[in-house]
Design a protein around this motif. Structure first.
Motif, PDB file in Angstrom:
ATOM      1  N   ARG A 185       0.847  -1.186   0.000  1.00 11.88           N
ATOM      2  CA  ARG A 185       0.000   0.000   0.000  1.00 11.88           C
ATOM      3  C   ARG A 185       0.891   1.247   0.000  1.00 11.88           C
ATOM      4  N   ALA A 197       0.117   0.449   8.143  1.00 10.21           N
ATOM      5  CA  ALA A 197      -1.008   1.298   7.760  1.00 10.21           C
ATOM      6  C   ALA A 197      -1.852   0.601   6.700  1.00 10.21           C
ATOM      7  N   LYS A 198      -3.165   0.455   6.979  1.00 12.70           N
ATOM      8  CA  LYS A 198      -4.043  -0.288   6.078  1.00 12.70           C
ATOM      9  C   LYS A 198      -5.325   0.463   5.763  1.00 12.70           C
ATOM     10  N   GLU A 199      -5.446   1.689   6.219  1.00 15.56           N
ATOM     11  CA  GLU A 199      -6.683   2.435   6.021  1.00 15.56           C
ATOM     12  C   GLU A 199      -6.539   3.379   4.834  1.00 15.56           C
ATOM     13  N   GLY A 200      -7.186   4.541   4.898  1.00 13.45           N
ATOM     14  CA  GLY A 200      -7.148   5.494   3.798  1.00 13.45           C
ATOM     15  C   GLY A 200      -5.842   6.258   3.731  1.00 13.45           C
ATOM     16  N   SER A 203      -3.801   7.717   6.657  1.00 16.80           N
ATOM     17  CA  SER A 203      -3.108   6.830   7.592  1.00 16.80           C
ATOM     18  C   SER A 203      -1.644   6.618   7.214  1.00 16.80           C
ATOM     19  N   TRP A 227      -7.021  -2.752  -1.695  1.00 14.83           N
ATOM     20  CA  TRP A 227      -7.071  -1.588  -0.809  1.00 14.83           C
ATOM     21  C   TRP A 227      -8.495  -1.050  -0.785  1.00 14.83           C
ATOM     22  N   ALA A 229     -10.154   0.562   1.397  1.00 18.24           N
ATOM     23  CA  ALA A 229     -10.362   1.899   1.963  1.00 18.24           C
ATOM     24  C   ALA A 229     -10.289   3.004   0.909  1.00 18.24           C
ATOM     25  N   TRP A 250     -16.988  -5.528   3.132  1.00 17.83           N
ATOM     26  CA  TRP A 250     -17.133  -4.620   4.268  1.00 17.83           C
ATOM     27  C   TRP A 250     -18.448  -3.838   4.211  1.00 17.83           C
TER      28      TRP A 250
END
Length: 272
Positions: A185, A197-200, A203, A227, A229, A250
């Motif tokens: 990512r 970091a795995k969010e938007g 992050s 990804w 997010a 999700w």
């Protein structure tokens, strides 16, 4: 003939069927590119695997990190995680045929459509040329297709090395390849991966940016999933990159990209 690229199914079989119906998809005429993660977290991983396999040459899929996790559990001695939804596959009467088929899928596919179109699960490292990336993917595919596959699947997990070097060898080289192609990512300017970091985009750790915000020496059209997010957006991109994972598992939606027209079609998740 129309080719559609679809993001991560992750066991969302009902939505996959609904999306194909919305597209009026005909496997005798049309083609699918699937960005990996066919299985896990959703309710119908076994049905997704069987559905895609049954499409034969009409469907091309790359391996994602959840697909590799299934193989590691089934054939590499890894344990199931608490949120895994893989039990039905592991207990299926056609388990071995499904696993054989999955293990023979590529890590990277490409096709010339005016410009080179490339699909991997997570993206493409800016420091890799397309030819180098294809060669490295082929190295990993050869291991997965060999008698060494079980040993690799046993040792696949790990965040080191985080930075690619051309002189890497052995398990470090294979792990670096799989991490770039299925887990990447955020990276830094040297192409080192961050795994936390795995969010938007907000992050991102200091000194790191999404891989698609770094320029490349060439200009392929890059298709990727992984990804959720991002919700299909690649803001401030420096390359032509299309995010395909729109978070069906999700509770968001499952999306197909028409590679001829650029039009996107989505169906809502049933997991709201």
């Amino acid at each position: 003939m129309t080719t559609y690229a679809i993001g991560d199914l992750q066991g969302c079989h009902a939505e996959f069927v609904a999306l194909l119906e919305t597209l009026d998809f005909d496997p005798r005429r049309d083609r699918l590119w699937l960005a990996g993660d066919l299985v896990n977290r959703g309710p119908a991983s076994l049905a997704c695997l069987r559905e895609v396999m049954a499409l034969g040459d009409a469907a091309t899929t790359v391996l994602g990190n959840h697909d590799l996790h299934l193989l590691a559990v089934a054939r590499g001695g890894a344990g199931l995680n608490r949120k895994d939804t893989l039990d039905a596959i592991l207990a299926a009467s056609d388990r071995e045929a499904l696993l054989d088929w999955l293990q023979s899928r590529p890590l990277l596919v490409h096709e010339r459509r005016g410009q080179e179109v490339v699909m991997t699960h997570a993206g493409l490292l800016p420091q890799w040329s397309l030819a180098q990336a294809a060669g490295l993917a082929a190295e990993l595919e050869a291991v997965l297709g060999s008698e060494r596959s079980g040993t690799f699947l046993e040792r696949m997990y790990g965040n080191a090395p985080a930075c690619w070097r051309d002189d890497l060898d052995g398990i470090d080289r294979l792990r670096a390849i799989v991490n770039v192609l299925t887990r990447m990512r955020f990276i830094d300017a040297d192409g080192c991966l961050d795994f936390a970091a795995k969010e938007g985009l907000d992050s991102a750790p200091p000194g790191f940016s999404p891989w698609f915000q770094y320029p490349r020496a060439d200009d392929p059209w890059l298709l990727f999933g992984h990804w959720a997010a991002l919700q299909g957006e690649t803001p401030r991109r420096r390359v032509r990159a299309e995010a395909l994972d729109t978070g069906c598992v999700w509770g968001s939606r499952l999306t197909a990209l028409d590679l001829e027209s650029g039009e996107r079609t989505s169906v809502p998740s049933r997991r709201r």
